[in-house]
Design an enzyme around this catalytic site. Structure first.
Site: not given
Ligand code: HPA
Ligand code: ZN
Length: 345
Positions: A25, A27, A205, A208, A286-287
């Protein structure tokens, strides 16, 4: 199953850094560091509304998912050419390899680029070249997962899928991201049916910021093979029982959840409870450029809050390989490496 030997507490941090793991996961646009945003803006003649790297970084104070997404899409606007996507992918894969990530499945958001006139070929071509070269030069394996932006329409998603179809040999799966609240998985049921008909695995997703029902929809209506985030599953005991029974992996992103105020502090995070109940949890970044850390930063933050033992960390790393879309032979090879690493303490 491999028996995890006891590991002295002082040895654990080094073991957690060294053990091979998969990241499922991430991005890729969320790995765009402020320094690279400024470098690409200059290279491409893009005007930024921030005077400096520091000014941009100080804007990274998020209150929820949407407050992050607004800045994340603005940051991605400096990506224009194939070389930009290559540089982005290559920088992330080099950074991940330093954390002993053996395999990474990268999300990318083509709609945020095609809407600015960037061709699908430019996006996929640059990212794919980065994946191929990183495997040859760094030994890291990777895959590409095209995500549809759920705040956009079904029609837009179908048009994006049509643009992607000539590139299917370089796309390993499909996903669903962006603003969750008010954009249920059901909105994309027909798009995902088409993705599955093309023979690709799909993920979404869910849970969340959105309710547990969205997790059920992602499984039942989209055929999601994993749930990205899924941390709100705990609000529904029946759903947790189902995730355990069906072995559905959750790609949990601890630092992201803190930075987007899903949980107040790491100690409040539900990942320990999910693990204890037998859910197939994996840890991810994630980011990472926006949320304060890459894979091993997430591991360190979780360990500081939860003090898991070596057997739990082994389980998390093993889950990451088992939940990946790699072949059984690749998974066995990585798990054998994991076993050897943990056996050596
Ligand atoms: N959630 C939804 N969409 C996203 C995220 C996320 O955490 N990161 C990038 N796009
Ligand atoms: Zn995400």
């Amino acid at each position: 199953m491999f028996k995890v030997p006891p590991v002295p507490a002082q040895r654990l941090p080094a073991l957690l850094r060294a053990m091979p793991k998969a990241e499922l996961h991430i991005h890729i646009e969320g790995s765009l560091e402020p320094e690279m945003i400024f470098a690409l803006a200059q290279r491409n003649g893009v005007q930024l509304p921030y005077a400096s790297v520091e000014a941009l970084r100080s804007a990274y104070a998020f209150t929820d998912l949407q407050s992050f997404l607004d800045i994340y899409y603005a940051g991605a606007s400096v990506l224009l050419h194939e070389q930009d996507f290559y540089d982005l992918g290559r920088a992330y894969l080099a950074r991940a390899a330093m954390d002993n990530v053996a395999h990474a499945e990268l999300f990318f958001d083509p709609q945020t680029h095609t809407a600015r006139g960037v061709a699908m070929e430019t996006v996929v071509g640059g990212l794919h070249r980065a994946c191929v070269e990183a495997r040859a030069e760094l030994g890291i394996s990777s895959a590409l997962i095209l995500c549809f932006l759920r705040h956009l329409s079904e029609e837009d998603a179908f048009a994006t899928l049509a643009e992607a179809e000539p590139h299917l040999a370089r796309i390993d799966g499909f996903g669903l991201d962006s603003s969750e609240k008010g954009n249920p998985p059901s909105k994309f049921e027909r798009v995902f049916a088409r993705c599955r008909a093309l023979g690709k695995p799909v993920v979404a997703h869910a849970g969340e910021e959105g309710p547990p029902e969205y997790i059920g929809q992602a499984l039942d209506l989209l055929g999601s093979a994993r749930i990205d985030h899924g941390v709100r599953a705990l609000e529904d005991a029946g759903l947790v029982a189902r995730l355990v029974r069906e072995g559905v992996p959750l790609t949990v992103c601890p630092l992201s959840n803190i930075r987007l105020c899903v949980f107040k502090t790491m100690a409040d995070h539900t990942l320990g409870q999910l693990l204890a109940q037998g859910v197939k949890v994996t840890l991810n970044s994630d980011d990472p450029a926006y949320f304060g850390g890459y894979m091993n930063d997430n591991i360190r933050a979780v360990q500081a809050a939860f003090h898991f033992d070596a057997a739990t960390w082994y389980r998390l790393a093993r889950n990451s390989f088992e939940a990946s879309f790699a072949s059984d032979a690749e998974k066995s090879g990585w798990i054998a490496r994991l076993d050897a690493c943990v056996a050596a303490g």
